[in-house]
Structure formats: structure tokens, C-alpha cells
Scaffold this active site. Structure first.
Site, PDB file in Angstrom:
ATOM      1  N   PHE A 140       0.781  -0.804   0.206  1.00 13.90           N
ATOM      2  CA  PHE A 140      -0.068  -0.032   0.086  1.00 13.90           C
ATOM      3  C   PHE A 140       0.511   1.081  -0.131  1.00 13.90           C
ATOM      4  O   PHE A 140       1.518   1.602   0.664  1.00 13.90           O
ATOM      5  CB  PHE A 140      -0.977   0.281   1.384  1.00 13.90           C
ATOM      6  CG  PHE A 140      -1.855   1.350   1.209  1.00 13.90           C
ATOM      7  CD1 PHE A 140      -3.016   0.857   0.843  1.00 13.90           C
ATOM      8  CD2 PHE A 140      -1.400   2.413   1.461  1.00 13.90           C
ATOM      9  CE1 PHE A 140      -3.967   2.415   0.340  1.00 13.90           C
ATOM     10  CE2 PHE A 140      -2.235   3.408   2.161  1.00 13.90           C
ATOM     11  CZ  PHE A 140      -3.649   3.072   1.118  1.00 13.90           C
ATOM     12  N   ASP A 225       9.218   2.861   2.071  1.00 16.15           N
ATOM     13  CA  ASP A 225       8.511   3.485   2.088  1.00 16.15           C
ATOM     14  C   ASP A 225       7.696   3.650   3.717  1.00 16.15           C
ATOM     15  O   ASP A 225       7.448   2.154   4.503  1.00 16.15           O
ATOM     16  CB  ASP A 225       6.395   3.357   1.156  1.00 16.15           C
ATOM     17  CG  ASP A 225       5.414   3.611   1.999  1.00 16.15           C
ATOM     18  OD1 ASP A 225       5.700   4.715   3.080  1.00 16.15           O
ATOM     19  OD2 ASP A 225       4.618   3.645   1.407  1.00 16.15           O
ATOM     20  N   LYS A 254       2.720   9.884   8.058  1.00 22.95           N
ATOM     21  CA  LYS A 254       1.413   9.823   9.474  1.00 22.95           C
ATOM     22  C   LYS A 254       2.515   9.947  10.711  1.00 22.95           C
ATOM     23  O   LYS A 254       2.038  11.259  10.921  1.00 22.95           O
ATOM     24  CB  LYS A 254       2.003   8.296   9.115  1.00 22.95           C
ATOM     25  CG  LYS A 254       0.892   7.391   8.540  1.00 22.95           C
ATOM     26  CD  LYS A 254      -0.076   6.348   8.542  1.00 22.95           C
ATOM     27  CE  LYS A 254      -0.859   6.022   7.664  1.00 22.95           C
ATOM     28  NZ  LYS A 254      -1.046   4.940   6.111  1.00 22.95           N
TER      29      LYS A 254
HETATM   30  C1  LIG Z   1      -0.990   5.302   5.033  1.00 22.79           C
HETATM   31  C2  LIG Z   1      -0.383   4.590   4.025  1.00 22.79           C
HETATM   32  C3  LIG Z   1       0.420   5.801   2.880  1.00 22.79           C
HETATM   33  C4  LIG Z   1      -0.605   6.865   2.264  1.00 22.79           C
HETATM   34  O1  LIG Z   1      -0.687   7.807   3.682  1.00 22.79           O
HETATM   35  P1  LIG Z   1      -1.396   9.122   2.905  1.00 22.79           P
HETATM   36  O2  LIG Z   1      -1.549   9.767   3.804  1.00 22.79           O
HETATM   37  O3  LIG Z   1      -3.111   8.183   3.431  1.00 22.79           O
HETATM   38  O4  LIG Z   1      -1.791   9.443   1.664  1.00 22.79           O
HETATM   39  C5  LIG Z   1       1.472   5.144   1.917  1.00 22.79           C
HETATM   40  N1  LIG Z   1       1.871   4.208   2.532  1.00 22.79           N
HETATM   41  C6  LIG Z   1       2.383   3.551   3.743  1.00 22.79           C
HETATM   42  C7  LIG Z   1       3.000   2.566   3.643  1.00 22.79           C
HETATM   43  C8  LIG Z   1       0.667   3.745   4.032  1.00 22.79           C
HETATM   44  O5  LIG Z   1       0.943   2.988   5.275  1.00 22.79           O
END
Ligand SMILES: *Cc1c(COP(=O)(O)O)cnc(C)c1O
Length: 404
Positions: A140, A225, A254
Site C-alpha cells: 500500500f 515507504d 503519518k
Molecule cells: C498510510 C500509508 C500511505 C498513504 O498515506 P496517506 O497520508 O494516506 O496518503 C502510504 N504508504 C503506507 C505504507 C501507508 O501506511
């Protein structure tokens, strides 16, 4: 401030786009790892938003930093630079491998910048043929069309076609599959050090290190990421630090803002050069309010005793979750790093993670799912141990409610 017309959950269905399905309660106040709803009912927070409020709610140092900055300067655009942005960038460079920072407002935007940079860097140095991106199934990376296509979950792209091209997916933790897919046409491999949304599955060290070697061999950039795993979540400031590799690009969001929206892309000077003047941008990226809060977050989370506290709390959670499972036998595995924990459900409970989260809510505990079969916990990194104990008691009541 009081509102003339009461605002309740029913209003969501009247005035909001129906892309979410929020619970029936509406929290109105938070303090540390506790929240209160409109009726004054108290909840213990094992969710942290979704792994976001890494220092709990209304942390006094974050509130002080934000309110002080709020009285000073909110926005100047990127035609000008601002002090909080410079201080935060310097701090991120001091604390990590990074030499250059780009600020955005969310995880998806930070990843969008990372992926665009990887394409641009390859195009600048190797020509137009080198543009393939390799990502992992079930990963994700956000919800923009590019990042959602890179994320390996077809349910999130169906109906949004045509999708951006040049993206390949291989199974996570499968080095042989990556070795078979990667080539000199690959410009980047993007991975989460722990699959956050899809079951809290950590990458093995061998997989991460093997991926690094494959990227080096094919002159592809390795993008980490760390939107979910960053800012101390795993007990390291960033998860790569515990894995014996250095990425070329890292994204953070986050927890970085502790609940205030911010995203950041971290990279080296040599790679950053490919985002020259005018090549990329965002109106709010680097805004003084967000950067002030993030600096305060890093000041606290960067302290060795805070990170050591995350590892201690991990042990306590693991102990209590295993004890709970001794009673109920609902989990196949309890896994994760630091305070990103996943409880994988037994076959008899497959598909029912949401039922556990709903039952927990009814007992005054906020928890999360990570896919249909895994309960995810991502509490504040400084949650008091007595609230862990109290929250685990509520969790046990909730599991008992379901199992009986
Ligand atoms: C939450 C998340 C995203 C997306 O972040 P947003 O602030 O919702 O755009 C991308 N990568 C990972 C691993 C995430 O947990």
C-alpha cells in the site's frame, strides 16, 4: 465552541461522500492515549488514528509548538522559504541517511514525489528505456492514481482505469521473484519494510538486503515507504536502521506529524539533483505549522529512551497478547515490530477482523484491522503501561463477547 444545531453520526450520510464507513461514535476530545466521545464515554486508544498519533493526543509539547507557531506565521508559499521547514529538513538530514528533503502533505504525495523522482533520475542518467517500477503484491502506497497503481491491490484500482503503466508486481519477501523481474529497465523498487495495511508482515533481513544488492546490480533506486513504519514506530527512528541497508529514497508521513498533516521525501544530493527548479512542487509542502509540529515530534521520538520505551512496550504487548490467546485460541500468530503489531486470526475467524475491532469499540477500546484477517494495534509510542494493561483487559472482554 458550542454549535447551534447538533452534529451527529447521521449527518455523515447526509453531507459526506460515502467513501468511508465511520463508527457510530464521534470522538470530541483526546488526551494522551485516551479519547472521549460526544456522550462522555472514554476509550483507550490502541489505534493512534491509523498509526499516526505517535505521541498520543494533545501532547503538551506539540500543542505548545503548534500554538506558538500559529501566532507567528502560517504560510508563505514556496516562492519563499521558512524557518521551521529549514530546521526540520536539517534535523531529518542529521538523524538519517538523507542529504536532501522534499516536503509534502501526506504519505501518498511523498510517494508520488519519490516515484516521479526515480523516473526522472533514470531518464536523466540512463535514457527513456529505464522506467519500470517494481512493487509488491498487497503493498500500500497511497490513493493517488500513480501510488494506488503501484500498490499491489487491484480492488483499489478497479474502475479507475486507464492506469499509469510500467509497473510490475511481485510477491513480498520473495527474493527469487524479484530477481526474475528486475532488469536494466527497472528504475526503482519500492517496498514497505513492514506491510502495514496488508497484515503487518515484516520483510525479512535477507529479503531487504537481497533487494538492495539487486537494485545496485541493475542501477535501480531502492525506495523505502516508511509512511507507517517511520518516526519511531518500530523501535528504530526509521525501520531501515534495523535492517542493515540504506535506501536511496525514503518516504515519511503519518507519525511524522503526530496527527498534523505532513509528508516528507528523503534522499541523497546526487539523486535530488534530478528534481531541478520547476520539476515538481506542492502549495502546502513545507508549511510552517506542519514543520513546527514535526520538529517537536522528532525532538521527542528521537530520544534514545523513547525508542527504548517502544521496545519495552512491545514486549509487554506481546506477553499480554499471548496470554489472551492462551485463554481464547483465536490467533495463529502475533507479529510485528515495536508498536506496530498484528494478530492473525485462526481459520475459523478468517474474514472477521472487523468484528473484533467492533467488539473492542463496544468495550471502550480503539483497535484497527490490517486486511480482513488481522487485528492491528498501533498505539502511541509513549502509552503508559497501566493503559496497556487496562486496554488489554477491555480487549479480552471484547474477544470473550465474540467467542461466547
Ligand atoms: C498510510 C500509508 C500511505 C498513504 O498515506 P496517506 O497520508 O494516506 O496518503 C502510504 N504508504 C503506507 C505504507 C501507508 O501506511
Amino acid at each position: 465552541m458550542a454549535h447551534a444545531v447538533p452534529v451527529g453520526r447521521a449527518l455523515f450520510d447526509d453531507v459526506m461522500v460515502p467513501n468511508y464507513a465511520p463508527a457510530a461514535i464521534i470522538p470530541v476530545r483526546g488526551e494522551g492515549s485516551r479519547l472521549w466521545d460526544q456522550a462522555g464515554v472514554e476509550y483507550i486508544d490502541f489505534a493512534g488514528g491509523i498509526a499516526v498519533t505517535c505521541l498520543g493526543h494533545a501532547h503538551p509539547r506539540l500543542v505548545a509548538a503548534l500554538t506558538e507557531q500559529a501566532q507567528r506565521l502560517w504560510h508563505v508559499s514556496n516562492v519563499l522559504v521558512n524557518e521551521p521547514e529549514l530546521r526540520l529538513a536539517r534535523k531529518l538530514c542529521e538523524l538519517t541517511f538523507a542529504e536532501k528533503i522534499f516536503f509534502a502533505n501526506s504519505g501518498a504525495e511523498a510517494n508520488e514525489a519519490a516515484l516521479k523522482l526515480a523516473r526522472k533520475y533514470a531518464s536523466d542518467h540512463f535514457g527513456p528505456e529505464k522506467r519500470e517500477i517494481i512493487a509488491f503484491t498487497q503493498s500500500f502506497h497511497g490513493r493517488t492514481l500513480f501510488t494506488v497503481t503501484v500498490g499491489g491491490q487491484p480492488k483499489y484500482t478497479q474502475g479507475f482505469e486507464p492506469l499509469p503503466g510500467g509497473i510490475t508486481h511481485v510477491p513480498y519477501n520473495d527474493l527469487a521473484a524479484l530477481a526474475a523481474a528486475i532488469s536494466d529497465k527497472t528504475c526503482a523498487v519500492i517496498m514497505e519494510p513492514i506491510l502495514g495495511e496488508s497484515g503487518v508482515i515484516p520483510a525479512s533481513r535477507a529479503f531487504v538486503q537481497g533487494s538492495r544488492e539487486l537494485c545496485d546490480r541493475h542501477q535501480a533506486l531502492l525506495i523505502f515507504d516508511e509512511v507507517q513504519t517511520g518516526a519511531g514506530r518500530t523501535g528504530e527512528l526509521y525501520a531501515y536502521m534495523g535492517l542493515g541497508v540504506r535506501p536511496d529514497i525514503l518516504t515519511s508521513a503519518k507519525g511524522l506529524g503526530g496527527g498534523f498533516p505532513i509528508g516528507a521525501m528523503l534522499t541523497t544530493t546526487a539523486i535530488a539533483r534530478s528534481l531541478g527548479v520547476g520539476s515538481h512542487g506542492t502549495t502546502y509542502g513545507g508549511n510552517p505549522l506542519a514543520c513546527t509540529v514535526a520538529e517537536a515530534v522528532l525532538d521527542i521520538v528521537g530520544e534514545p529512551q523513547v525508542l527504548a520505551g517502544v521496545r519495552r512496550r512491545h514486549e509487554l504487548f506481546m506477553e499480554r497478547l499471548h496470554a489472551l490467546d492462551q485463554c481464547f485460541g483465536v490467533f495463529t500468530e502475533i507479529r510485528g515490530r515495536g508498536l506496530l503489531l498484528g494478530c492473525a486470526l485462526q481459520p475459523a475467524w478468517q474474514g472477521r477482523a472487523k468484528d473484533f475491532v467492533d467488539a473492542a469499540l463496544a468495550r471502550g477500546l480503539l483497535a484497527l484491522v490490517a486486511g480482513p484477517d488481522v487485528i492491528r494495534l498501533a498505539p502511541s509510542l509513549i502509552i503508559p503501561e497501566e493503559l496497556i494493561e487496562a486496554g488489554m483487559q477491555r480487549f479480552a472482554q471484547a474477544v470473550a463477547d465474540l467467542v461466547r
